[in-house]
Design an enzyme around this catalytic site. Structure first.
Site, PDB file in Angstrom:
ATOM      1  N   GLY A  46       0.835  -1.196   0.000  1.00  0.00           N
ATOM      2  CA  GLY A  46       0.000   0.000   0.000  1.00  0.00           C
ATOM      3  C   GLY A  46       0.864   1.238   0.000  1.00  0.00           C
ATOM      4  O   GLY A  46       2.088   1.162   0.214  1.00  0.00           O
ATOM      5  N   GLN A  51       2.758   9.955   2.140  1.00  0.00           N
ATOM      6  CA  GLN A  51       4.119   9.386   2.223  1.00  0.00           C
ATOM      7  C   GLN A  51       5.038   9.904   1.121  1.00  0.00           C
ATOM      8  O   GLN A  51       6.252   9.823   1.235  1.00  0.00           O
ATOM      9  CB  GLN A  51       4.065   7.853   2.157  1.00  0.00           C
ATOM     10  CG  GLN A  51       3.391   7.222   3.360  1.00  0.00           C
ATOM     11  CD  GLN A  51       3.251   5.732   3.209  1.00  0.00           C
ATOM     12  OE1 GLN A  51       2.306   5.252   2.591  1.00  0.00           O
ATOM     13  NE2 GLN A  51       4.199   4.976   3.735  1.00  0.00           N
ATOM     14  N   CYS A  91       5.768  -0.459   7.498  1.00  0.00           N
ATOM     15  CA  CYS A  91       5.447   0.802   6.830  1.00  0.00           C
ATOM     16  C   CYS A  91       6.675   1.239   6.032  1.00  0.00           C
ATOM     17  O   CYS A  91       7.793   1.204   6.560  1.00  0.00           O
ATOM     18  CB  CYS A  91       5.083   1.870   7.865  1.00  0.00           C
ATOM     19  SG  CYS A  91       4.635   3.453   7.136  1.00  0.00           S
ATOM     20  N   LEU A  92       6.440   1.619   4.796  1.00  0.00           N
ATOM     21  CA  LEU A  92       7.563   2.067   3.964  1.00  0.00           C
ATOM     22  C   LEU A  92       8.181   3.344   4.518  1.00  0.00           C
ATOM     23  O   LEU A  92       9.323   3.662   4.201  1.00  0.00           O
ATOM     24  CB  LEU A  92       7.085   2.276   2.516  1.00  0.00           C
ATOM     25  CG  LEU A  92       6.533   1.009   1.849  1.00  0.00           C
ATOM     26  CD1 LEU A  92       5.946   1.342   0.470  1.00  0.00           C
ATOM     27  CD2 LEU A  92       7.612  -0.062   1.720  1.00  0.00           C
ATOM     28  N   HIS A 133      -4.576   1.218   7.497  1.00  0.00           N
ATOM     29  CA  HIS A 133      -3.225   1.752   7.684  1.00  0.00           C
ATOM     30  C   HIS A 133      -3.013   2.954   6.746  1.00  0.00           C
ATOM     31  O   HIS A 133      -2.502   3.996   7.170  1.00  0.00           O
ATOM     32  CB  HIS A 133      -2.218   0.631   7.391  1.00  0.00           C
ATOM     33  CG  HIS A 133      -0.781   1.012   7.406  1.00  0.00           C
ATOM     34  ND1 HIS A 133       0.128   0.523   8.327  1.00  0.00           N
ATOM     35  CD2 HIS A 133      -0.053   1.838   6.599  1.00  0.00           C
ATOM     36  CE1 HIS A 133       1.326   1.026   8.093  1.00  0.00           C
ATOM     37  NE2 HIS A 133       1.245   1.832   7.037  1.00  0.00           N
ATOM     38  N   GLU A 134      -3.441   2.815   5.478  1.00  0.00           N
ATOM     39  CA  GLU A 134      -3.236   3.911   4.507  1.00  0.00           C
ATOM     40  C   GLU A 134      -4.128   5.101   4.840  1.00  0.00           C
ATOM     41  O   GLU A 134      -3.696   6.258   4.703  1.00  0.00           O
ATOM     42  CB  GLU A 134      -3.500   3.419   3.082  1.00  0.00           C
ATOM     43  CG  GLU A 134      -2.653   2.236   2.623  1.00  0.00           C
ATOM     44  CD  GLU A 134      -1.170   2.399   2.894  1.00  0.00           C
ATOM     45  OE1 GLU A 134      -0.674   3.544   2.912  1.00  0.00           O
ATOM     46  OE2 GLU A 134      -0.496   1.372   3.113  1.00  0.00           O
ATOM     47  N   HIS A 137      -2.582   7.267   7.380  1.00  0.00           N
ATOM     48  CA  HIS A 137      -1.570   8.186   6.837  1.00  0.00           C
ATOM     49  C   HIS A 137      -2.210   9.510   6.426  1.00  0.00           C
ATOM     50  O   HIS A 137      -1.624  10.581   6.621  1.00  0.00           O
ATOM     51  CB  HIS A 137      -0.883   7.574   5.613  1.00  0.00           C
ATOM     52  CG  HIS A 137       0.251   6.650   5.921  1.00  0.00           C
ATOM     53  ND1 HIS A 137       1.370   7.038   6.631  1.00  0.00           N
ATOM     54  CD2 HIS A 137       0.463   5.351   5.592  1.00  0.00           C
ATOM     55  CE1 HIS A 137       2.215   6.020   6.729  1.00  0.00           C
ATOM     56  NE2 HIS A 137       1.685   4.979   6.117  1.00  0.00           N
TER      57      HIS A 137
HETATM   58  O1  K1U Z   1       1.855   2.311   4.025  1.00  0.00           O
HETATM   59  C1  K1U Z   1       2.898   1.732   3.803  1.00  0.00           C
HETATM   60  O2  K1U Z   1       3.947   2.214   4.156  1.00  0.00           O
HETATM   61  C2  K1U Z   1       2.916   0.406   3.089  1.00  0.00           C
HETATM   62  C3  K1U Z   1       2.914  -0.772   4.030  1.00  0.00           C
HETATM   63  C4  K1U Z   1       1.473  -1.242   4.175  1.00  0.00           C
HETATM   64  C5  K1U Z   1       1.135  -2.223   5.233  1.00  0.00           C
HETATM   65  C6  K1U Z   1       1.914  -3.324   5.522  1.00  0.00           C
HETATM   66  C7  K1U Z   1       1.544  -4.227   6.490  1.00  0.00           C
HETATM   67  C8  K1U Z   1       0.370  -4.045   7.169  1.00  0.00           C
HETATM   68  C9  K1U Z   1      -0.401  -2.949   6.901  1.00  0.00           C
HETATM   69  C10 K1U Z   1      -0.030  -2.041   5.920  1.00  0.00           C
HETATM   70  C11 K1U Z   1       3.811  -1.848   3.439  1.00  0.00           C
HETATM   71  O3  K1U Z   1       3.572  -2.316   2.381  1.00  0.00           O
HETATM   72  S1  K1U Z   1       5.174  -2.366   4.349  1.00  0.00           S
HETATM   73  C12 K1U Z   1       5.877  -3.663   3.334  1.00  0.00           C
HETATM   74  C13 K1U Z   1       5.087  -4.932   3.376  1.00  0.00           C
HETATM   75  O4  K1U Z   1       4.316  -5.152   4.275  1.00  0.00           O
HETATM   76  C14 K1U Z   1       5.248  -5.929   2.285  1.00  0.00           C
HETATM   77  C15 K1U Z   1       6.117  -5.741   1.247  1.00  0.00           C
HETATM   78  C16 K1U Z   1       6.235  -6.696   0.253  1.00  0.00           C
HETATM   79  C17 K1U Z   1       5.486  -7.840   0.283  1.00  0.00           C
HETATM   80  C18 K1U Z   1       4.618  -8.054   1.309  1.00  0.00           C
HETATM   81  C19 K1U Z   1       4.489  -7.092   2.319  1.00  0.00           C
HETATM   82 ZN    ZN Z   2       2.617   3.160   6.107  1.00  0.00          ZN
END
Ligand code: K1U
Ligand code: ZN
Length: 167
Positions: A46, A51, A91-92, A133-134, A137
């Site tokens: 997401g 972000q 979270c990225l 989660h998004e 943000h």
């Molecule tokens: O909002 C963001 O920063 C993105 C975040 C979203 C998220 C992850 C986990 C739970 C709720 C919301 C991410 O994508 S972090 C990376 C991640 O979880 C992932 C990356 C590659 C493959 C699978 C998962």
């Molecule tokens: Zn995030």
């Protein structure tokens, strides 16, 4: 399309509350496309406009295994939140940290799609978690805000140290 820079905690710009999109035009569609490219490249499941330092109410999500089910939600509104689910979130904008967070298990989302048309969706499990989660943000809220002060401070200090070393 373009890869956008992702802000990292504790950057104060992540605390900005996003404004509603008033018209879904070509600039909004380009932003959606750039956000999807940025999310896939990161990689993430997401991304919120906040972000990438754009303070408009736009999120993109793809929780599919094959990374081929992109969703864009413009001016998303969450309704009928029910149940609870605890899952590890990342979270990225908080790279390298995963912590358990409790959220609603089922949600109903109303939004506009990439073409500016009304969109309604029922979501559950990981998709529901990711959309919540998004949407956080867009309010300037991060998953670390659900953690204890001690855990949040430790994460902030580690990322500040990393950013000093990268400068
Ligand atoms: O909002 C963001 O920063 C993105 C975040 C979203 C998220 C992850 C986990 C739970 C709720 C919301 C991410 O994508 S972090 C990376 C991640 O979880 C992932 C990356 C590659 C493959 C699978 C998962
Ligand atoms: Zn995030």
């Amino acid at each position: 399309m373009a890869i956008l820079e992702i802000l990292e905690f504790p950057d104060p710009r992540l605390r900005t509350k996003a404004r509603a999109v008033t018209k879904v035009d070509d600039s909004v569609r380009k932003l959606v496309d750039d956000m999807l490219e940025t999310m896939y490249e990161a990689p993430g499941i997401g991304l919120a406009a906040t972000q990438v330092n754009v303070h408009q109410r736009i999120i993109v999500v793809d929780v599919s295994e094959n990374r081929d089910e992109p969703h864009a939600f413009i001016n998303p509104r969450l309704e009928d939140l029910s149940g609870t689910i605890e899952s590890d979130e990342g979270c990225l904008s908080v790279p390298g940290f995963y912590e358990p967070v409790v959220r609603a298990e089922h949600i109903h989302v109303r939004a506009l799609n990439r073409d500016g048309e009304p969109l309604e969706m029922e979501a559950e499990g990981l998709l529901a978690v990711c959309i919540q989660h998004e949407c956080d943000h867009l309010e300037g809220k991060l998953f670390v805000d659900y953690l204890s002060n001690l855990k949040r401070t430790r994460i902030r200090r580690k990322l500040e140290k990393l950013h000093r070393m990268q400068a």
